[in-house]
Design an enzyme around this catalytic site. Structure first.
Site, short mmCIF file in Angstrom:
data_model
loop_
_atom_site.label_atom_id
_atom_site.label_comp_id
_atom_site.label_asym_id
_atom_site.label_seq_id
_atom_site.Cartn_x
_atom_site.Cartn_y
_atom_site.Cartn_z
N ASP A 8 142.19 13.01 15.15
CA ASP A 8 143.00 14.22 15.25
C ASP A 8 144.47 13.77 15.23
O ASP A 8 144.78 12.59 14.98
CB ASP A 8 142.62 15.05 16.48
CG ASP A 8 143.06 14.42 17.81
OD1 ASP A 8 143.56 13.28 17.82
OD2 ASP A 8 142.90 15.08 18.86
N HIS A 9 145.38 14.69 15.50
CA HIS A 9 146.81 14.38 15.49
C HIS A 9 147.16 13.35 16.57
O HIS A 9 148.11 12.59 16.42
CB HIS A 9 147.63 15.65 15.71
CG HIS A 9 147.24 16.38 16.96
ND1 HIS A 9 146.05 17.10 17.05
CD2 HIS A 9 147.84 16.48 18.17
CE1 HIS A 9 145.96 17.60 18.27
NE2 HIS A 9 147.02 17.25 18.97
N CYS A 65 141.16 9.77 18.92
CA CYS A 65 141.96 10.92 19.37
C CYS A 65 142.85 10.41 20.50
O CYS A 65 143.09 9.20 20.60
CB CYS A 65 141.08 12.11 19.77
SG CYS A 65 140.00 11.87 21.20
N GLY A 66 143.37 11.28 21.33
CA GLY A 66 144.27 10.84 22.38
C GLY A 66 143.60 9.85 23.32
O GLY A 66 144.16 8.80 23.66
N THR A 67 142.41 10.19 23.75
CA THR A 67 141.64 9.34 24.66
C THR A 67 140.41 8.71 24.02
O THR A 67 139.80 7.82 24.61
CB THR A 67 141.12 10.17 25.85
OG1 THR A 67 140.31 11.24 25.31
CG2 THR A 67 142.26 10.76 26.67
N ILE A 69 137.80 10.38 23.88
CA ILE A 69 136.69 11.07 24.54
C ILE A 69 136.21 12.27 23.72
O ILE A 69 135.02 12.37 23.37
CB ILE A 69 137.08 11.53 25.97
CG1 ILE A 69 137.38 10.33 26.86
CG2 ILE A 69 135.96 12.37 26.58
CD1 ILE A 69 137.97 10.70 28.22
N HIS A 98 123.36 -4.23 21.98
CA HIS A 98 122.28 -3.59 22.75
C HIS A 98 122.05 -2.14 22.37
O HIS A 98 120.91 -1.65 22.49
CB HIS A 98 122.58 -3.66 24.25
CG HIS A 98 122.35 -5.02 24.84
ND1 HIS A 98 122.29 -5.26 26.20
CD2 HIS A 98 122.17 -6.23 24.24
CE1 HIS A 98 122.08 -6.54 26.42
NE2 HIS A 98 122.02 -7.16 25.25
N HIS A 133 115.62 -4.00 22.70
CA HIS A 133 116.69 -3.00 22.59
C HIS A 133 116.32 -1.88 21.62
O HIS A 133 116.77 -0.76 21.77
CB HIS A 133 118.00 -3.68 22.19
CG HIS A 133 118.41 -4.74 23.17
ND1 HIS A 133 118.73 -4.45 24.48
CD2 HIS A 133 118.50 -6.08 23.04
CE1 HIS A 133 119.02 -5.57 25.11
NE2 HIS A 133 118.88 -6.57 24.26
C1 RB5 Z 1 144.78 16.46 21.89
O1 RB5 Z 1 145.95 16.84 22.55
C2 RB5 Z 1 143.87 15.70 22.83
O2 RB5 Z 1 143.27 16.59 23.70
C3 RB5 Z 1 142.84 14.93 22.04
O3 RB5 Z 1 143.48 14.04 21.19
C4 RB5 Z 1 141.85 14.10 22.83
O4 RB5 Z 1 142.48 13.27 23.76
C5 RB5 Z 1 140.71 14.83 23.39
O5 RB5 Z 1 139.75 14.26 23.95
#
Ligand code: RB5
Length: 145
Positions: A8-9, A65-67, A69, A98, A133
């Site tokens: 993503d951005h 992405c940012g995290t 996650i 694994h 595994h």
């Molecule tokens: C976008 O602002 C952010 O929420 C996304 O990149 C990500 O971290 C979501 O998990």
């Protein structure tokens, strides 16, 4: 080996660095976007790359992405995807050895570029150990049915 990338951005800069890193090693990369700073929704890009991996258009996927996650959660909803959100090199190796992960997700806002590239190298350089595994990975995949 062909590696698919998406972000993503919030992950677009790290995606670019990973692309340069892999191409410098002679690894073919397909970039499925996004390619700008305009705000987009990470589920679209996790799903897109997951589908490309399952369709075998690429061998493995790296989503950012940012995290890491959100895009990883979305990728894991695609049937056939095993995506690990990673922040250390030991887990990167084990995700392949694994868990036979076919995707990883990374956070641009949580990882330095140097560590992120080491995680990528650790994941791509590891081999699935199979044996016991496989039984466990198959049990994971049976949950989808
Ligand atoms: C976008 O602002 C952010 O929420 C996304 O990149 C990500 O971290 C979501 O998990």
């Amino acid at each position: 080996m062909v590696i698919g990338l998406s972000s993503d951005h919030g992950g677009v800069n790290l995606k670019e660095r990973i692309k340069m890193h892999l191409e410098a090693k002679g690894i073919k990369v397909i970039d499925y976007g996004t390619n700008g700073s305009e705000s987009v929704d990470y589920p679209d890009y996790g799903k897109l790359l997951g589908e490309k991996v399952v369709d075998m258009e690429v061998d493995l996927g790296i989503a950012i992405c940012g995290t890491g996650i959100g895009i990883g959660l979305a990728a894991n909803k695609v049937k056939g995807i095993r995506c690990a959100n990673l922040s250390d090199t030991y887990s990167a190796k084990m995700a392949k050895r694994h868990n036979d992960c076919n995707m990883i997700s990374l956070g641009e806002r949580t990882l330095g570029v140097g560590l992120a590239l080491e995680i990528v190298d650790a994941f791509l350089g590891a081999e699935f150990e199979d044996g016991r595994h496989s039984i466990r990975v198959n049990k994971i995949m049976e949950i989808e049915n």
